[in-house]
Each structure stands twice: as C-alpha cells, then as structure tokens.
Enzyme design. Structure first.
Site, PDB file in Angstrom:
ATOM      1  CE  LYS A   1      -4.394   1.894   2.562  1.00  3.97           C
ATOM      2  NZ  LYS A   1      -5.106   1.531   1.235  1.00  3.97           N
TER       3      LYS A   1
HETATM    4  N1  PMP Z   1      -7.452  -2.308  -2.805  1.00  2.00           N
HETATM    5  C1  PMP Z   1      -7.608  -0.839  -2.718  1.00  2.00           C
HETATM    6  C2  PMP Z   1      -6.672  -0.070  -3.665  1.00  2.00           C
HETATM    7  C3  PMP Z   1      -7.334  -0.470  -1.307  1.00  2.00           C
HETATM    8  O1  PMP Z   1      -7.083   0.631  -1.803  1.00  2.00           O
HETATM    9  C4  PMP Z   1      -8.026  -0.874  -0.577  1.00  2.00           C
HETATM   10  C5  PMP Z   1      -8.244   0.137   0.688  1.00  2.00           C
HETATM   11  N2  PMP Z   1      -7.172  -0.196   1.623  1.00  2.00           N
HETATM   12  C6  PMP Z   1      -9.081  -1.734  -0.408  1.00  2.00           C
HETATM   13  C7  PMP Z   1      -7.931  -2.711  -1.842  1.00  2.00           C
HETATM   14  C8  PMP Z   1      -9.119  -2.127   0.714  1.00  2.00           C
HETATM   15  O2  PMP Z   1      -8.554  -3.027   1.453  1.00  2.00           O
HETATM   16  P1  PMP Z   1      -9.276  -2.823   3.443  1.00  2.00           P
HETATM   17  O3  PMP Z   1     -10.141  -3.739   3.333  1.00  2.00           O
HETATM   18  O4  PMP Z   1      -8.265  -3.098   3.527  1.00  2.00           O
HETATM   19  O5  PMP Z   1      -9.685  -1.923   3.320  1.00  2.00           O
END
Ligand code: PMP
Length: 295
Positions: A148
């Site tokens: 991320k």
């Molecule tokens: N995909 C992307 C590209 C994201 O930015 C996020 C948000 N963090 C998610 C999926 C969902 O991840 P999470 O459930 O861990 O928030």
C-alpha cells in the site's frame, strides 16, 4: 515522529522525497462505537500490513509494531473521537532529491478524523453505479499491488476521476490480462448461484483486510467462497456484486456499465454479509472478538 502536534502544525518540507516520488506506505483503519466503548477494527492486521508494505519498498520504519499500535490508540483517544477513520503513514522526508530514497529519513505520522460512508450516505442501502475503467491495474512485475504505497495511487486517482467524469460513483479495474481486479480503493466480490467469488491475490489486488474478514464471515454463515480469476463478463451475469474496504465497508453495486446487477438493488447475500459485518465492527457478535482493540 513520537509527539502530538496540533492539526495546523503538522508540516513537512516542500523538498521531502515523498512529495516528488510518492515514497510512502500507509494504512486506512476505522474505529467504531461498540457497547464496550470505541474499538479499533483489525488493528494488528493493519499495522502488520503497514510493515509488510514498508519491507517491500525497503523502508525501515523507526518504530516497532507495538509502538505504532500504541500511537494509533493514543491518537484516537486524544482526539476524543467515538468513531473515526485513522491514517498511519510512513514516508521519506527531506534530505536529497535523487530517486534513490534510502538517504532520506523515514518519518511517521498518525492522523484521525470523522469519515462517514465513503461512497455516499445512500450507497450502503441503494448500491452504487460503476463502470469498468479504461485504466488497468499495473502488471505484477511493475508496481507491487500488495504494497500500500502512496505513489501507486496515481492509478486509483485516474480511475476515480474517469468514473466521476462519466457519472459513476466508482470504477472497477481489470488486471493486465483483462481479468477483474478491484476498485480504486476497494476489493470486489461477485455472487452467482449462491456462490461468492473474489479475485485471487495474483490479480494485481491489494490483500484487503475487509476482504479477508468478509470471507471469514461468509464461511461462518455457511457460504462457499472462492478466490479465483474472474472474467469481465462475469460481472454482467452476476446475481450480486459488492465492494469491500475499510472506508467503503460492504457497499452493494447495482449497475455495472449500464447493466443492472440482479434486479438492480442490494442483493440478499450482500445484505446479509453487510449486516453481519456491521454487527461485527460494532461489537455485537460473539465470534472473532480479537478483531476489536478497545481504546
Ligand atoms: N484495494 C485498494 C486499492 C485499496 O486502497 C483498499 C483500501 N485500503 C482496498 C483494496 C481495501 O482494503 P482494506 O479492506 O484493507 O481496507
């Protein structure tokens, strides 16, 4: 970096490496009101992912996971927020402006603020209209989708701006092979004949924490869940489609590229998973108590 500062004094130098090259890793976390007070949802999982993202880009965060968790808890507490969104971020600061980042110091911040339903107040019940983006997710050996990283979100922003320009709430990206990947900030699920499908990790997705929770909840409720390759047309044939994410929670999708999904409203499995998810985050379920860390 180890101290609390007022909102207006949280500043960086304009020549910080991160501003020029996107050299940061971050998380998005929610804290919810529960019968036992404010609870941070999946705190250890988020802190672990932050450190794993940092490892992929060779960034040494100058705190331990324990210290980061403590800083997050204290940030929620000091702001007296009963429920909120929390943003931890580690970034390359000010030093020299070559692309090689490792001479620049790693700085760390945590911020918290109120953030209601991410895709709009009606979205959770009515569902959202989305389109398949003309922007693809990056190929596996280009930008590591599972990290991320701030700079990666140029791709998400392009998707999101295109979607808004076309009148959609959100976009769905395909991976470089043309299979369904994810939303600009959400993972995606497809329901067909009672079976729940979601793209596999190698489809250039972020390994979403909400995705993992929703798969666990679905299996607890007796559904079959498959992580697999999903061709684009499966979206149009689906009985139900929904997004998951910390910000978006469980958001139904009612229209994809002008085609109604199911009967064009929130489907029954989506509704059941959504209400189970909300029970879980608000501390109203007995299962998975370790998913909440109380302030
Ligand atoms: N995909 C992307 C590209 C994201 O930015 C996020 C948000 N963090 C998610 C999926 C969902 O991840 P999470 O459930 O861990 O928030």
């Amino acid at each position: 970096d180890g101290q609390f500062v007022p909102w207006g004094e949280a500043k960086v130098h304009v020549l910080s490496h991160v501003l020029h090259y996107g050299s940061s890793v971050f998380e998005g976390i929610r804290a919810y009101q529960t019968p036992a007070g404010t609870g941070v949802f999946c705190l250890p999982q988020h802190v672990k992912r932050l450190f794993r993202s940092a490892k992929i880009i060779r960034m040494d965060i100058p705190f331990t996971e324990e210290q980061m968790s403590q800083a997050i808890i204290e940030t929620v507490a000091i702001n007296k927020l009963p429920s909120c969104y929390i943003r931890p971020l580690a970034f390359r600061g000010y030093c020299q402006l070559g692309v090689e980042p490792r001479t620049c110091p790693v700085q760390v911040i945590v911020a918290a603020w109120e953030w209601p339903a991410y895709l709009g107040p009606e979205a959770l019940e009515a569902g959202v209209d989305v389109g398949v983006s003309s922007w693809r997710r990056a190929a596996p050996d280009t930008f590591p989708a599972n990290a991320k990283v701030g700079g990666h979100y140029t791709n998400s922003s392009l998707m999101r701006m295109e979607a808004a320009t076309l009148g959609y709430s959100e976009a769905i990206a395909l991976d470089v092979y043309g299979n369904v990947s994810e939303g600009s900030g959400e993972n995606i699920f497809v329901v067909q004949e009672g079976v729940i499908y979601t793209p596999q990790l190698s489809a250039s997705i972020l390994n979403g924490i909400t995705r993992a929770c929703v798969m666990t909840l679905a299996r607890e409720l007796g559904y079959t869940v498959a992580e697999t390759l999903i061709p684009r047309e499966m979206l149009y044939q689906a009985d139900e489609v929904f997004f998951t994410g910390t910000a978006a929670e469980v958001t139904p999708i009612r229209i994809v590229d002008g085609r109604a999904i199911g009967n064009g409203t929130r489907g029954p499995i989506t509704e059941r998973l959504q209400s189970t998810y909300f029970d879980q985050v608000h501390g109203r379920r007995e299962q998975n108590p370790e998913w909440l860390t109380y302030i």
